[in-house]
Design an enzyme around this catalytic site. Structure first.
Site, mmCIF file in Angstrom:
data_model
loop_
_atom_site.group_PDB
_atom_site.id
_atom_site.type_symbol
_atom_site.label_atom_id
_atom_site.label_comp_id
_atom_site.label_asym_id
_atom_site.label_seq_id
_atom_site.Cartn_x
_atom_site.Cartn_y
_atom_site.Cartn_z
ATOM 1 N N SER A 1 0.377 -7.591 6.852
ATOM 2 C CA SER A 1 -0.360 -8.209 5.741
ATOM 3 C C SER A 1 0.024 -9.668 5.521
ATOM 4 C CB SER A 1 -0.104 -7.427 4.443
ATOM 5 O OG SER A 1 1.250 -7.548 4.051
ATOM 6 N N VAL B 1 0.844 -1.192 0.000
ATOM 7 C CA VAL B 1 0.000 0.000 0.000
ATOM 8 C C VAL B 1 0.879 1.241 0.000
ATOM 9 C CG1 VAL B 1 -1.691 1.319 1.329
ATOM 10 C CG2 VAL B 1 -1.944 -1.143 1.107
ATOM 11 N N GLY B 2 1.983 1.169 0.749
ATOM 12 C CA GLY B 2 2.905 2.301 0.804
ATOM 13 C C GLY B 2 3.592 2.543 -0.519
ATOM 14 N N HIS C 1 7.140 -6.432 10.828
ATOM 15 C CA HIS C 1 6.280 -5.863 9.786
ATOM 16 C C HIS C 1 5.488 -6.969 9.081
ATOM 17 C CE1 HIS C 1 5.844 -2.180 6.914
ATOM 18 N NE2 HIS C 1 4.709 -2.847 7.037
#
Length: 327
Positions: A296, A81-82, A293
């Site tokens: 997702s 998304v980033g 991280h």
């Protein structure tokens, strides 16, 4: 069509087999198979002459990379998304399409945020260590040993009530919290109504909340948003959870707040930098839980993300409108 005329795609690291197979039906695909992120040299060698790039965060797609790739480059498709790792303005100037994967990470990231809330509230990392190190069973005389914190009856503060923030709020509301407050650049009355949330200032959210969950997008105005002043406004029992980006946190200030007892605990899915060096002082704190991280990182979400990247690449190299353009 002869294979020599197929569009060329470079994947900066290994991608799921099903996605790779789909790409290879229509394109010549080169994959950087080396373990870990590609070196700059590997990246520059790999992009040369490509029509499409399959990229991931932390791999910078800047002027040098675009120059080396060449004028035939049609699309940069990121598995994220980033977009901060891509020079969007230069791509736009050169007519290179950029795609990303919005709207598919919401559920997985919200579930991870709730996991961090639960894990920090109930001190699960410390509990696991107590079992592994044989401490379990030696401290029963202390009725406050590994005392945790209940979510029910607490005030939850959400920083950024977008798609992910709202999904987090909905899940935490099921724990019978007493109140949900949120903050952001502008009120979101429709989203707030879905969870009965109240819009407050950032300072007020820090003061009121037992759990502060950051799920905001990153912009220049909120870098180091969570600084010394912010942590000083929080309760000494507050738990801070970040599933947004590491750059919104002054990590030195966070370390000081956790080490001094200024706040209770923190659960982080994101840090600055990533990966976090094993020598970072945050990793010495028992009240700071850090995961790599993985917001997702579920089989369902990663498959959907990969499929969307592949769909965008195929559309881009064939001159069709891409499904999820970044601009």
């Amino acid at each position: 069509m002869a294979s020599s005329r197929l569009p060329k795609v470079f994947a900066v690291k290994a991608i799921p087999p099903a996605g790779l197979a789909r790409l290879r039906q229509h394109c010549q695909v080169t994959v950087n198979e080396k373990k870990g992120w590609p070196t700059r040299e590997d990246l520059l060698q790999g992009v040369r002459g490509m029509d499409a790039l399959f990229v991931f965060p932390f791999v910078k797609i800047d002027r040098e990379v675009l120059d080396v790739a060449g004028p035939q480059l049609k699309i940069v498709a990121t598995h994220s998304v980033g977009l901060e790792h891509i020079d969007l303005e230069l791509c736009k100037e050169r007519g290179i399409k950029v795609s990303y994967t919005p709207d598919v990470l919401t559920t997985a990231t919200a579930e991870l945020a709730v996991s961090l809330v639960l894990a920090t509230a109930r001190r699960l990392d410390e509990c696991f260590c107590a079992v592994k190190e044989g401490v379990w069973g030696t401290c029963w005389e202390n009725s406050l040993w590994l005392l945790g914190k209940q979510i029910s009856g607490s005030v939850v503060g959400i920083v950024g009530l977008g798609r992910i923030g709202l999904a987090i709020a909905k899940r935490l509301a099921a724990f019978e919290v007493s109140k949900i407050v949120y903050t952001g650049r502008t009120p979101r009355p429709e989203s707030a109504a879905a969870v009965g949330a109240e819009f407050v200032s950032f300072d007020e959210l820090c003061k009121q909340s037992d759990f502060v969950v950051a799920s905001c997008s990153v912009n220049e105005s909120n870098k180091n948003l969570f600084n010394r002043e912010a942590f000083k406004k929080m309760k000494p029992t507050s738990i801070f959870v970040n599933v947004a980006r590491g750059v919104i946190v002054d990590q030195e200030a966070l370390y000081e707040a956790l080490a001094s007892g200024e706040i209770g605990a923190a659960g982080l899915d994101v840090t600055n930098p990533e990966p976090l060096p094993p020598s970072d002082p945050l990793l010495t704190l028992p009240n700071c839980l850090i995961v790599p991280h993985i917001g997702s990182l579920t089989d369902t979400t990663r498959k959907i993300m990969c499929d969307l990247v592949v769909d965008n690449i195929l559309a881009g190299v064939e001159g069709r409108p891409i499904i999820s353009p970044a601009f």
